[in-house]
Design a protein around this motif. Structure first.
Motif, mmCIF file in Angstrom:
data_model
loop_
_atom_site.group_PDB
_atom_site.id
_atom_site.type_symbol
_atom_site.label_atom_id
_atom_site.label_comp_id
_atom_site.label_asym_id
_atom_site.label_seq_id
_atom_site.Cartn_x
_atom_site.Cartn_y
_atom_site.Cartn_z
ATOM 1 N N GLU A 118 -105.551 71.296 -39.197
ATOM 2 C CA GLU A 118 -106.878 71.135 -39.771
ATOM 3 C C GLU A 118 -107.784 72.234 -39.231
ATOM 4 O OE1 GLU A 118 -108.500 66.951 -40.404
ATOM 5 O OE2 GLU A 118 -109.432 67.586 -38.533
ATOM 6 N N LEU A 119 -108.508 72.880 -40.127
ATOM 7 C CA LEU A 119 -109.485 73.904 -39.729
ATOM 8 C C LEU A 119 -110.868 73.344 -40.017
ATOM 9 C CD1 LEU A 119 -110.501 76.734 -38.931
ATOM 10 C CD2 LEU A 119 -109.977 77.490 -41.236
ATOM 11 N N ARG A 120 -111.655 73.164 -38.938
ATOM 12 C CA ARG A 120 -113.026 72.667 -39.080
ATOM 13 C C ARG A 120 -113.979 73.835 -38.907
ATOM 14 N NH1 ARG A 120 -111.956 68.870 -34.995
ATOM 15 N NH2 ARG A 120 -110.583 67.323 -35.864
ATOM 16 N N LEU A 121 -114.846 74.018 -39.902
ATOM 17 C CA LEU A 121 -115.843 75.082 -39.877
ATOM 18 C C LEU A 121 -117.205 74.425 -39.744
ATOM 19 C CD1 LEU A 121 -114.183 76.454 -42.982
ATOM 20 C CD2 LEU A 121 -114.441 77.931 -41.040
ATOM 21 N N HIS A 122 -117.907 74.760 -38.681
ATOM 22 C CA HIS A 122 -119.272 74.251 -38.491
ATOM 23 C C HIS A 122 -120.214 75.424 -38.698
ATOM 24 C CE1 HIS A 122 -122.428 71.636 -37.088
ATOM 25 N NE2 HIS A 122 -122.864 72.640 -36.345
ATOM 26 N N LYS A 138 -104.592 69.834 -34.505
ATOM 27 C CA LYS A 138 -103.540 69.010 -35.091
ATOM 28 C C LYS A 138 -104.111 67.605 -35.234
ATOM 29 C CE LYS A 138 -99.427 71.299 -33.380
ATOM 30 N NZ LYS A 138 -98.176 71.109 -32.643
ATOM 31 N N PRO A 139 -104.310 67.113 -36.443
ATOM 32 C CA PRO A 139 -104.947 65.801 -36.595
ATOM 33 C C PRO A 139 -104.096 64.649 -36.045
ATOM 34 C CG PRO A 139 -104.416 66.753 -38.740
ATOM 35 C CD PRO A 139 -104.054 67.750 -37.706
ATOM 36 N N MET A 140 -102.778 64.804 -36.011
ATOM 37 C CA MET A 140 -101.917 63.740 -35.492
ATOM 38 C C MET A 140 -102.020 63.620 -33.973
ATOM 39 S SD MET A 140 -100.610 62.379 -38.019
ATOM 40 C CE MET A 140 -100.189 62.632 -39.710
ATOM 41 N N GLU A 141 -102.303 64.721 -33.310
ATOM 42 C CA GLU A 141 -102.446 64.734 -31.854
ATOM 43 C C GLU A 141 -103.926 64.925 -31.536
ATOM 44 O OE1 GLU A 141 -99.957 67.799 -30.317
ATOM 45 O OE2 GLU A 141 -98.296 67.208 -31.615
ATOM 46 N N THR A 144 -106.098 68.062 -29.529
ATOM 47 C CA THR A 144 -105.224 69.218 -29.386
ATOM 48 C C THR A 144 -105.812 70.371 -30.187
ATOM 49 O OG1 THR A 144 -103.302 67.793 -29.170
ATOM 50 C CG2 THR A 144 -102.883 70.093 -29.686
ATOM 51 N N VAL A 145 -106.463 71.284 -29.488
ATOM 52 C CA VAL A 145 -107.080 72.443 -30.137
ATOM 53 C C VAL A 145 -106.109 73.610 -30.031
ATOM 54 C CG1 VAL A 145 -109.010 74.049 -30.106
ATOM 55 C CG2 VAL A 145 -109.389 71.636 -29.601
ATOM 56 N N LEU A 146 -105.693 74.117 -31.189
ATOM 57 C CA LEU A 146 -104.778 75.247 -31.229
ATOM 58 C C LEU A 146 -105.515 76.563 -31.017
ATOM 59 C CD1 LEU A 146 -101.946 74.277 -31.895
ATOM 60 C CD2 LEU A 146 -102.127 75.423 -34.075
ATOM 61 N N TYR A 147 -106.654 76.692 -31.683
ATOM 62 C CA TYR A 147 -107.416 77.942 -31.614
ATOM 63 C C TYR A 147 -108.872 77.640 -31.915
ATOM 64 C CZ TYR A 147 -108.692 82.815 -32.442
ATOM 65 O OH TYR A 147 -109.282 84.049 -32.379
#
Length: 161
Positions: A118-122, A138-141, A144-147
């Motif tokens: 999931e990519l969240r843009l604020h 990762k929405p399931m975890e 957990t921020v990938l980037y």
């Protein structure tokens, strides 16, 4: 007596064969662990690479926009599957917006129920500055921020000639 020495030599050969099989079993178990760890690292680095590419693509779209509403229109054209907030057209409503884009395992666009990433843009606009905070998770975890990427873009004031 000849038979006794043969029995001793055959039992010694059997013991040596068992030890060789044991050694190769332990060595193969260690090698399998290395291959599994290598596969996991490769998968994680591939996901990170895709996350960086998606965030930089969204940031490049921001550089082309003149204001928040134009940026949202560019995003909608590029990512039609995204979850965009309902905007009533008022400029006050465009000051603080969160947009969510969903991706599958191969970082292809998808719906929310099949999303692996999931990519969240604020997005905020303060005077002549567009501020964009992006997070790939990762929405399931949970948590957990990938980037993560924060960027800004100054909107130049244009004067009529």
């Amino acid at each position: 007596m000849v038979r006794r020495s043969r029995a001793r030599s055959s039992s010694l050969f059997l013991m040596e064969l068992i030890l060789a099989i044991l050694f190769f079993s332990v060595a193969s178990a260690v090698c399998v662990q290395f291959f599994v760890k290598s596969h996991l690292l490769s998968r994680d680095s591939d996901a990170l690479n895709h996350a960086v590419n998606e965030c930089s693509g969204a940031a490049e779209l921001m550089r082309a926009a003149e204001n928040v509403s134009e940026y949202i229109e560019l995003l909608k054209a590029q990512y039609p599957e995204g979850a965009y907030p309902a905007l009533d057209g008022a400029e006050e409503a465009l000051s603080d917006i969160t947009i969510t884009l969903h991706y599958d395992e191969a970082f292809g666009p998808c719906t929310q129920d099949t999303a692996a990433y999931e990519l969240r843009l604020h997005l905020e606009q303060k005077d002549q500055l567009l501020l964009l905070s992006m997070q790939v998770t990762k929405p399931m975890e949970k948590d957990t921020v990938l980037y993560e990427l924060n960027t800004s873009h100054h909107i130049a004031r244009r004067t009529a000639l």
